[in-house]
Design a protein around this motif. Structure first.
Motif, short mmCIF file in Angstrom:
data_model
loop_
_atom_site.label_atom_id
_atom_site.label_comp_id
_atom_site.label_asym_id
_atom_site.label_seq_id
_atom_site.Cartn_x
_atom_site.Cartn_y
_atom_site.Cartn_z
N ALA A 1 29.88 37.37 40.55
CA ALA A 1 30.77 36.64 41.30
C ALA A 1 30.04 36.28 42.58
CB ALA A 1 32.03 37.35 41.72
N LEU B 1 39.34 40.81 42.58
CA LEU B 1 38.81 40.13 41.29
C LEU B 1 39.54 41.15 40.03
CD1 LEU B 1 35.04 40.12 41.61
CD2 LEU B 1 36.46 38.09 41.65
N ARG C 1 40.83 35.71 40.15
CA ARG C 1 40.02 35.91 41.51
C ARG C 1 41.15 35.40 42.63
NH1 ARG C 1 33.98 34.37 43.53
NH2 ARG C 1 34.24 34.95 45.62
#
Length: 352
Positions: A235, A278, A291
């Motif tokens: 991420a 997340l 998310r």
């Protein structure tokens, strides 16, 4: 979205005894959290500095090698010395070489225990104190993860060699076995998963690229918790707002019926730290299922806005109690605080 505990902060420097009579406690923050033996355990980062310095002086604690061992000592700087930058209260930086820094405090890790998860009793002595060249400037930001009945402690080892991640293990929080460095400099914000997935241990980590890119969240796997590979970017930073500058793992991974929940931190261009969430796939944690589009929490309270380093929320530990998420977080790099919310509300906000 987090509801602050009405008696925040739950732990402050005034609640903790210094580890040495000539030192003072500056900060009690960024604690890892676990439930073991009917107790809530926090492993708190205790930052200490030298209690007294002369006019125009800054004295910094550090380890120095003595024979085959290491001992605590101090180094004195003059604040008018043009060779050093004293503008950041956390560090003293060489103007000739910004890579040469000294921390103004030294951190160790200390146990705090609670029967209700809110009111904590802090031990008078450290559980993990800096011990070697890789910890010369301190042990910081522990995460606690119970795996196969043992509690693993991953923490940041800070020295003039860089910022690395070390691992230790305990069965009773009385005796600790150091297992060594598991991620070389510069790497931190490691979050372990509490069980094997597809036969492997897994973790999130946050390398800090020097030449290109931004500090972001990666994922890796291991056969033994020591040797890590199959590294993959997980991420990254987003947009121009609260998580645009860098992001990193926060609490240990939490297993839920929707997937693996990660409470992480995002930093904006002004060095303001907020919390995000997340959700990773339960079978393949390399897949991000959801998310949170906006911060889970951002600095708003006085103890979050003002401290040793202002405008910071930073979590190293969270628990799920029934249907409630409890996030333990460091506020303004000075105190520990608690925020709660219903898991159902989080799932709704994340669209899962």
């Amino acid at each position: 979205m987090l509801k602050r505990w009405p008696d925040n902060p739950i732990l402050a420097p005034e609640d903790v005894r210094p580890s040495r009579p000539d030192w003072k406690v500056d900060c009690t923050f960024n604690a890892g959290v676990a439930r073991m033996g009917g107790e809530t355990i926090m492993l708190v980062r205790i930052a200490e500095s030298v209690a007294h310095a002369g006019a125009g002086e800054v004295r910094v604690p550090l380890l120095e090698q003595l024979g085959d061992g290491w001992r605590c000592t101090t180094r004195t700087f003059r604040t008018e010395d043009p060779d050093y930058d004293f503008s950041d209260p956390r560090v003293i930086v060489s103007r000739a070489d910004p890579r040469r820094v000294h921390l103004t405090s030294m951190s160790h890790l200390r146990i705090a225990r609670s029967s209700d998860g809110v009111h904590f009793t802090v031990a008078d002595t450290p559980l993990l104190f800096p011990a070697d060249a890789t910890e010369r400037y301190g042990c910081e930001d522990a995460r606690l993860t119970v795996i196969e009945g043992r509690c693993y402690i991953n923490y940041t080892a800070v020295s003039d060699l860089g910022i690395a991640t070390a691992l230790a293990v305990t069965d009773d929080f009385l005796r600790v076995e150091r297992l060594g460095i598991i991620h070389a400099p510069d790497n931190r914000d490691v979050c372990l998963f509490p069980r094997r997935i597809d036969g492997s241990y897994w973790c999130l980590h946050r390398p800090a690229p020097l030449h290109f890119g931004a500090p972001e969240i990666w994922i890796a796997r291991s056969p033994d918790l020591i040797h890590w590979g199959a590294h993959q970017h997980l991420a990254g930073c987003l947009g121009t707002g609260w998580e645009s500058n860098k992001i990193g793992g926060g609490a240990q991974m939490l297993e839920t019926d929707r997937g693996w929940l990660q409470i992480y931190h995002g930093v904006d261009a002004g060095q303001r730290y907020s919390l995000g969430a997340l959700l990773l796939d339960i079978e393949d944690p390399r897949i991000v299922r959801a998310r949170l589009a906006h911060p889970l929490a951002e600095p708003t309270e006085s103890y979050e806005l003002h401290g040793f380093f202002d405008n910071v929320l930073f979590s190293c530990g969270a628990l799920i109690e029934g249907g409630e998420l409890r996030v333990y977080y460091g506020a303004a790099d000075r105190v520990m605080a608690l925020g709660t919310m219903a898991l159902a509300d989080l799932w709704e906000a994340m669209g899962v």
